[in-house]
Design an enzyme around this catalytic site. Structure first.
Site, short mmCIF file in Angstrom:
data_model
loop_
_atom_site.label_atom_id
_atom_site.label_comp_id
_atom_site.label_asym_id
_atom_site.label_seq_id
_atom_site.Cartn_x
_atom_site.Cartn_y
_atom_site.Cartn_z
CE1 TYR A 96 -19.80 32.13 19.81
CE2 TYR A 96 -19.80 34.37 20.65
CZ TYR A 96 -20.37 33.39 19.87
OH TYR A 96 -21.50 33.67 19.14
CG ASP A 126 -18.12 32.33 28.08
OD1 ASP A 126 -19.02 31.54 28.41
OD2 ASP A 126 -18.07 32.87 26.96
C1 LIG Z 1 -22.70 31.75 22.08
C2 LIG Z 1 -21.58 32.11 22.99
C3 LIG Z 1 -21.40 33.43 23.44
C4 LIG Z 1 -22.26 34.59 22.96
O1 LIG Z 1 -23.58 34.46 23.41
P1 LIG Z 1 -24.84 35.01 22.57
O2 LIG Z 1 -25.99 34.59 23.43
O3 LIG Z 1 -24.81 34.33 21.23
O4 LIG Z 1 -24.69 36.48 22.47
C5 LIG Z 1 -20.35 33.68 24.32
N1 LIG Z 1 -19.53 32.70 24.73
C6 LIG Z 1 -19.67 31.41 24.31
C7 LIG Z 1 -18.73 30.37 24.81
C8 LIG Z 1 -20.70 31.08 23.43
O5 LIG Z 1 -20.81 29.81 23.01
#
Ligand SMILES: *Cc1c(COP(=O)(O)O)cnc(C)c1O
Length: 379
Positions: free
Chosen positions: A98, A170
């Protein structure tokens, strides 16, 4: 409790003062004490808030974790994880991340003396090649954004355990309905709650969960000391969103399958990236570690024509042209100009992120209407 019951009930108890079935929005900064230090476990809302606590317990339960914490955004959660490290420590992560994660790693934390190695996580050999005594964290994203690459969590967890390195995953794209990384050996799971957990495009929030008490204590200390907490109103909206997570993810996945199938058979379409397709290079790993494949799909055209992508995207009537993902409504995004515009073109082309690539966040509408929208836009 099974997952579909946990989404409705986990973390949420009737309010002790009134019996209210919904956790109230405790919109308060402070709590009255009887005598100095004599309180009911709540002193100040950065440190303790009942609405936030309910949500933290709910998300922890969905991920089969003992402990959960929520933050003001997904990036605030990532920020807290990297703050477990100190100057000189090293991190190994994927080369297809990301964009915001890449930015905080390189533009913020490299400045504090933390070193990041960006490797192709397709095999663990690339990870093992970078491990040394300074390696403290392996950061995995799977499926990746927007190329939908799949990393074998169990295989990476084995390497992490062997070298006593923390493995953080993540899990934003899959959500705990489709994938629970702690069950596969990860130590920490991070979410952009903004996406599928919230599910209604009305909240920005992040979360971290773990089974390790010492790690949780350190992260809770960082949450309180650095202060990037989520507010009670947003926690309430997310508790409400989570109640339908299992139903939403089922429909996102069903619609995703129908749209991937439609795109694969369309004469104008080049590549289709969706982990549920048998042609996906890591379909077998996706099948092993995910319960379904979700609603995120990327595709290109037969010829790499950016103007054509733009014309198609301008014609969409049901798909809204917007960044973000994971809400009930379908969105279309042009990564090269929108979410991934900060990545140089040569870097993007190395991983297949072409100028013509379109990313869809397939919502929970009727699949026939979504396909009709694609048909008229592509026609
Ligand atoms: C959107 C996103 C983030 C960041 O999250 P926010 O809530 O926008 O700070 C991190 N990892 C992935 C895979 C995302 O899609």
């Amino acid at each position: 409790m099974k997952f579909n019951t946990k989404t409705v009930h986990a973390g949420v108890k009737p309010d002790p003062t009134t019996g209210a079935i919904m956790t109230p929005i405790y919109q308060t900064s402070t709590y009255v004490q009887k005598s100095p230090g004599d309180h009911q476990g709540f002193e100040y809302s950065r440190t303790q808030n009942p609405t936030r606590f309910a949500l933290q317990d709910s998300i922890a339960s969905l991920e089969n974790a003992k402990f959960g914490l929520v933050f003001g955004s997904g990036l605030a959660a990532i920020d807290a994880v990297v703050k477990l490290l100190k100057p000189g420590d090293e991190v190994i992560t994927g080369n297809d991340l990301y964009g915001g994660t890449y930015r905080i790693f390189t533009k913020v934390f490299e400045g504090f003396g933390i070193k990041f190695h960006f490797v192709d996580m397709d095999t663990t050999t690339h990870i093992e090649a970078k491990i040394n005594d300074q390696t403290k964290l392996i950061w995995v994203e799977t499926p990746t954004n927007p190329m939908m690459n799949i990393v074998d969590i169990e295989a990476v967890a084995k390497v992490a355990k062997q070298h006593k390195v923390i493995l953080a995953v993540d899990n934003t794209f899959a959500s705990p309905a489709l994938q629970t990384p702690l069950d596969l050996g990860a130590d920490l799971v991070m979410h952009s709650v903004t996406k599928y957990l919230g599910g209604h495009s009305d909240v920005v929030m992040g979360a971290l969960v773990t089974n390790d008490e010492a790690t949780h204590e350190k992260l809770a200390f960082i949450q309180n000391s650095c202060g990037a907490v989520a507010g009670p109103q947003d926690c309430f909206l997310t508790l409400r969103g989570i109640k339908t997570l299992h139903l939403r993810m089922q429909r996102h996945s069903e619609n995703g399958a129908k749209i991937a199938d439609y795109l694969v058979n369309h004469p104008k379409i080049g590549k289709v990236y969706w982990p549920g397709l048998p042609s996906h290079p890591n379909h077998d790993i996706a099948k092993k570690q995910m319960r379904d494949f979700g609603g995120m799909i990327s595709f290109t055209f037969k010829e790499d024509d950016k103007a054509k992508s733009f014309r198609v995207m301008e014609k969409f009537k049901v798909f809204a042209l917007a960044e973000s993902l994971g809400g009930v409504e379908s969105l279309a995004n042009h990564p090269a100009t929108m979410t991934h515009g900060a990545i140089p073109r040569e870097e993007r082309y190395k991983v297949g992120l072409l100028d013509s690539l379109i990313r869809l966040s397939v919502g929970i509408e009727d699949a026939d209407d979504l396909i009709a929208d694609l048909e008229q836009a592509l026609g």
